[in-house]
Design an enzyme around this catalytic site. Structure first.
Site, PDB file in Angstrom:
ATOM      1  CG  ASP A 323      -6.219  61.601  19.241  1.00 25.08           C
ATOM      2  OD1 ASP A 323      -6.268  61.698  20.398  1.00 25.08           O
ATOM      3  OD2 ASP A 323      -5.725  60.628  18.622  1.00 25.08           O
ATOM      4  NE  ARG A 325      -7.422  59.309  20.737  1.00 21.43           N
ATOM      5  CZ  ARG A 325      -7.950  58.413  19.836  1.00 21.43           C
ATOM      6  NH1 ARG A 325      -8.804  57.288  20.045  1.00 21.43           N
ATOM      7  NH2 ARG A 325      -7.603  58.484  18.338  1.00 21.43           N
ATOM      8  CE  LYS A 351      -5.685  53.510  20.306  1.00 19.84           C
ATOM      9  NZ  LYS A 351      -6.979  52.577  20.363  1.00 19.84           N
TER      10      LYS A 351
END
Length: 391
Positions: A323, A325, A351
């Site tokens: 990931d 992000r 997140k």
């Protein structure tokens, strides 16, 4: 508990090192950080003696390009694949010769012909934008010298206990006191930078009626790379509000084509409907397709999944982290929209950490529960069992 960032900047400017940790809720493993410009054989030896871990040099992408060094891994978090010694050193391993290698890595006019590889100084590449772009110790090692007016490069050394285990916060506190070094957290450095600088620009605004309700669409530009992001805002957002927010990463296949391989489009629709019912909230749409690897690589990952890999394995096979992000840009946009506290619609605990690391207080996690289908059951299982998603 932690020293003020201003104090750490002053020490870095004066050639001292500091101890850096994530924060109290994260791994709490620590590193020595100091300016590479101030490095000498005494400071390198100090790291070798008291840190005992891997010593690496954090350089900007621009400096690595100037040196014309060999291609580094695309996985910046684990980019320890490039190690060098200055060509005029004997074997490069002593504190004096490591310090010389560091010095030459910063010297203008040097290039890859000045170094031999592999060597004893590992190079890590800092993300442009530093800790505002990625909350990592690598970025701290560049941010602190930059803020102190020195060359934007630093030295990092992992800190181990006497028994060889990674030192945690209690041991790091004791070590900082023993060695008279400042102990700081990445979270505090990010907060310091967020108070004094911002790299998102609010560029455009217009009304947007949708099937879910009427929103105000606000367009932002990332000054670091020119990327465009949008926020759909419902209602007037006050600083004291606990705002219902969905931070949604772009998924062309799911959002626009209604792919059955994921649940992204359904989560997008569900979030917009929830904000409309609430009467106030924000849908933040970030342009980071395929967990940050881009559309074409995402299609390549789909092909690998057809051959048996799961979504995490496919990203790694393509040379990326599971990931990539980044939520620093999202945190800055939310800050520009007056959001200080939020109720975050997500199933992804990372997140929560990513936003909290950038100074956003998440007061509640609001789950988004979607139905599975024949095509995305494995995808759901991977997110739950390997990525820690909460369902």
């Amino acid at each position: 508990m932690f020293a003020k960032i201003e104090e750490a900047i002053k020490d870095i400017k004066n050639g001292k090192m500091v101890i850096v940790v994530d924060d109290e809720q994260l791994e709490n493993e620590g590193v020595f950080v100091m300016s590479a410009e101030k490095a000498n054989k005494e400071s390198v030896n100090f790291m070798m003696k008291y840190g005992k871990g891997l010593i690496s040099v954090a350089l900007t992408e621009e400096r690595i390009e100037e040196l014309d060094l060999p291609q580094m891994s695309q996985n910046n978090k684990l980019a320890f694949d490039l190690s060098v010694d200055y060509s005029e050193t004997k074997n490069g391993v002593s504190a004096e010769e490591r310090a010389l290698t560091i010095n030459k890595l910063l010297k203008k006019g040097e290039s890859k012909s000045s170094f031999r590889t592999p060597g004893h100084m590992f190079i890590v590449k800092a993300t442009k934008g530093g800790t505002l772009k990625r909350a990592s110790k690598i970025e701290v090692a560049v941010d602190l010298p930059t803020l102190s007016g020195l060359d934007p490069s630093g030295i990092i050394c992992d800190i181990l206990n006497e028994d060889g285990s990674m030192a945690k916060l209690p041991q790091l506190r004791t070590l900082a006191e023993l060695l008279d070094l400042k102990l700081i957290s990445i979270e505090d450095l990010i907060a310091y930078r967020r108070e004094s600088e911002c790299y998102v620009v609010r560029e455009a605004e217009a009304k947007l009626p949708t099937a879910y309700g009427d929103f105000n669409m606000v367009g932002f530009v990332n000054k670091l790379n020119g990327e465009h992001h949008v926020a759909l805002v419902k209602g007037e957002i006050e600083l004291t509000d606990e705002v219902l927010v969905r931070v949604h990463s772009e998924c062309l296949t799911g959002d626009a084509f209604h792919s059955l391989k994921c649940d992204c489009g359904e989560q997008l629709a569900s979030a917009l409907a929830a904000i409309e019912r609430e009467g106030k909230g924000i849908l933040l749409y970030l342009r980071q397709e395929g967990r940050g690897i881009g559309l074409i690589n995402k299609i390549k990952a789909y092909k690998l999944q057809e051959e048996g890999m799961d979504t995490e394995e496919a990203n790694i096979a393509l040379g990326f982290p599971a990931d990539m992000r980044d939520y620093g840009i999202g945190a800055q946009i939310l800050n520009e929209l007056n959001v200080r506290k939020l109720r975050l619609m997500t199933n992804n605990p990372k997140k929560l950490i990513g936003l909290r690391g950038h100074g956003i207080e998440v007061v509640e996690r609001v789950p988004l529960i979607m139905e599975t289908n024949l095509h995305n059951q494995k995808y759901f299982n991977t997110k739950k069992e390997k990525m820690g998603h909460l369902y």
